[in-house]
Scaffold this active site. Structure first.
Site, PDB file in Angstrom:
ATOM      1  N   PRO A   1     -42.577 -22.104  -3.211  1.00  0.00           N
ATOM      2  CA  PRO A   1     -41.770 -20.878  -3.247  1.00  0.00           C
ATOM      3  C   PRO A   1     -40.784 -20.821  -2.077  1.00  0.00           C
ATOM      4  O   PRO A   1     -41.051 -21.362  -0.997  1.00  0.00           O
ATOM      5  CB  PRO A   1     -42.815 -19.760  -3.126  1.00  0.00           C
ATOM      6  CG  PRO A   1     -44.112 -20.388  -3.512  1.00  0.00           C
ATOM      7  CD  PRO A   1     -44.018 -21.836  -3.119  1.00  0.00           C
ATOM      8  N   PHE A   2     -39.650 -20.134  -2.345  1.00  0.00           N
ATOM      9  CA  PHE A   2     -38.650 -19.850  -1.315  1.00  0.00           C
ATOM     10  C   PHE A   2     -38.083 -21.117  -0.667  1.00  0.00           C
ATOM     11  O   PHE A   2     -37.789 -21.149   0.515  1.00  0.00           O
ATOM     12  CB  PHE A   2     -39.228 -18.906  -0.243  1.00  0.00           C
ATOM     13  CG  PHE A   2     -39.870 -17.680  -0.849  1.00  0.00           C
ATOM     14  CD1 PHE A   2     -39.096 -16.767  -1.555  1.00  0.00           C
ATOM     15  CD2 PHE A   2     -41.230 -17.478  -0.763  1.00  0.00           C
ATOM     16  CE1 PHE A   2     -39.692 -15.662  -2.152  1.00  0.00           C
ATOM     17  CE2 PHE A   2     -41.822 -16.379  -1.353  1.00  0.00           C
ATOM     18  CZ  PHE A   2     -41.051 -15.469  -2.052  1.00  0.00           C
ATOM     19  N   ARG A   3     -37.990 -22.178  -1.466  1.00  0.00           N
ATOM     20  CA  ARG A   3     -37.398 -23.456  -1.029  1.00  0.00           C
ATOM     21  C   ARG A   3     -38.175 -24.125   0.104  1.00  0.00           C
ATOM     22  O   ARG A   3     -37.643 -24.975   0.816  1.00  0.00           O
ATOM     23  CB  ARG A   3     -35.919 -23.282  -0.642  1.00  0.00           C
ATOM     24  CG  ARG A   3     -35.099 -22.611  -1.735  1.00  0.00           C
ATOM     25  CD  ARG A   3     -33.618 -22.755  -1.531  1.00  0.00           C
ATOM     26  NE  ARG A   3     -33.175 -24.152  -1.607  1.00  0.00           N
ATOM     27  CZ  ARG A   3     -33.034 -24.829  -2.733  1.00  0.00           C
ATOM     28  NH1 ARG A   3     -33.328 -24.273  -3.894  1.00  0.00           N
ATOM     29  NH2 ARG A   3     -32.614 -26.072  -2.722  1.00  0.00           N
ATOM     30  N   ARG A   4     -39.423 -23.749   0.269  1.00  0.00           N
ATOM     31  CA  ARG A   4     -40.237 -24.414   1.296  1.00  0.00           C
ATOM     32  C   ARG A   4     -40.958 -25.604   0.657  1.00  0.00           C
ATOM     33  O   ARG A   4     -42.192 -25.704   0.688  1.00  0.00           O
ATOM     34  CB  ARG A   4     -41.236 -23.442   1.893  1.00  0.00           C
ATOM     35  CG  ARG A   4     -40.548 -22.335   2.659  1.00  0.00           C
ATOM     36  CD  ARG A   4     -41.514 -21.698   3.591  1.00  0.00           C
ATOM     37  NE  ARG A   4     -40.888 -20.592   4.291  1.00  0.00           N
ATOM     38  CZ  ARG A   4     -41.510 -19.850   5.180  1.00  0.00           C
ATOM     39  NH1 ARG A   4     -42.767 -20.097   5.466  1.00  0.00           N
ATOM     40  NH2 ARG A   4     -40.891 -18.866   5.780  1.00  0.00           N
ATOM     41  N   HIS A   5     -40.169 -26.445   0.000  1.00  0.00           N
ATOM     42  CA  HIS A   5     -40.735 -27.563  -0.736  1.00  0.00           C
ATOM     43  C   HIS A   5     -41.386 -28.567   0.217  1.00  0.00           C
ATOM     44  O   HIS A   5     -41.037 -28.644   1.395  1.00  0.00           O
ATOM     45  CB  HIS A   5     -39.636 -28.274  -1.537  1.00  0.00           C
ATOM     46  CG  HIS A   5     -38.744 -27.321  -2.250  1.00  0.00           C
ATOM     47  ND1 HIS A   5     -39.223 -26.289  -3.032  1.00  0.00           N
ATOM     48  CD2 HIS A   5     -37.390 -27.224  -2.305  1.00  0.00           C
ATOM     49  CE1 HIS A   5     -38.206 -25.612  -3.532  1.00  0.00           C
ATOM     50  NE2 HIS A   5     -37.083 -26.154  -3.099  1.00  0.00           N
TER      51      HIS A   5
END
Ligand SMILES: Cc1cc2nc3c(=O)[nH]c(=O)nc-3n(C[C@H](O)[C@H](O)[C@H](O)COP(=O)(O)O)c2cc1C
Length: 204
Positions: free
Chosen positions: A181-185
């Site tokens: 989530p939220f580009r915290r890949h």
């Protein structure tokens, strides 16, 4: 879609990347992906012009990633001239990506023969009929070529065409990407140096 926060790449630190790939491919197959073995294949011609297209992975193990194709095709010509390739898998159901790059080498004739023998007869005839990526006047040309090949091989085993075989991409980089989530890949790159794999976390 699977909860993207539910799975972490952390256990990778104790797992060889090819085993990890096999696990993810199994997950993708179970997840209902229509073509879990579909991968983009990037090659470069002699002038440095890149090309990318989809192919199907037919084998993946410690030796590398194998696909089959027409040896007169642009991709095969590229790989003969510049024997390096990059692969990319994207499994939408799982929000996962795997990128691979490495040396490309032809598979042994016996290995290609064995795989060709497992293909459906119509696919075998299609391999004989296709002059892959060369122009034809219309779709009828392909149907005519397939019908002629059916006449040439009316019964018995269809031999592998001498212009059809496989390549094995022997990896020296394998990167696993997991959507969070939220580009915290999460991204973990495995690199082969001096015969040993090392791993590095990358910013997403
Ligand atoms: C899902 C998918 C799988 C494909 N698998 C293969 C394959 O395994 N081998 C192959 O030669 N072409 C395959 N193709 C066709 C290639 O993408 C491409 O059109 C063709 O090989 C010609 O490529 P080239 O002109 O760059 O050599 C596939 C296409 C799709 C969409």
């Amino acid at each position: 879609m699977e909860d993207p926060g539910a799975c972490s790449l952390a256990p990778l630190s104790v797992t060889a990347p090819l085993h990890q790939f096999a696990r993810w491919l199994e997950d993708a197959t179970r997840s209902g992906e229509i073509e879990p073995t579909a991968m983009s294949l990037a090659t470069c011609d002699g002038s440095g012009q890149p090309s990318v297209r989809m192919v199907l992975l037919k084998q993946a193990d410690e030796g590398g990633f194998v696909f089959y194709t027409n040896l007169g095709s642009p991709k095969a010509t590229d790989l003969s001239t510049r024997p390096r390739a990059a692969l990319c898998f994207h499994w939408k159901q799982l929000s996962r990506q795997v990128r691979v790059s490495g040396r490309a080498e032809p598979v042994a004739d016996a290995e290609a023969d064995a795989y060709f023998a497992t293909r459906p007869r119509l696919s075998q005839l299609g391999a004989w009929a296709s002059r892959q990526s060369r122009p034809m006047a219309g779709y009828y040309d392909l149907e005519k070529a397939c019908a002629l090949e059916a006449l040439r091989h009316p019964m018995g085993a269809v031999p592998r065409p001498p212009f059809w075989s496989g390549f094995r991409v022997v990896p020296d980089r394998i990167e696993f990407w997991l959507q969070k989530p939220f580009r915290r890949h999460e991204r973990v790159l495995h690199e082969l140096r001096d015969g040993a794999w090392s791993e590095h976390w990358l910013f997403p």
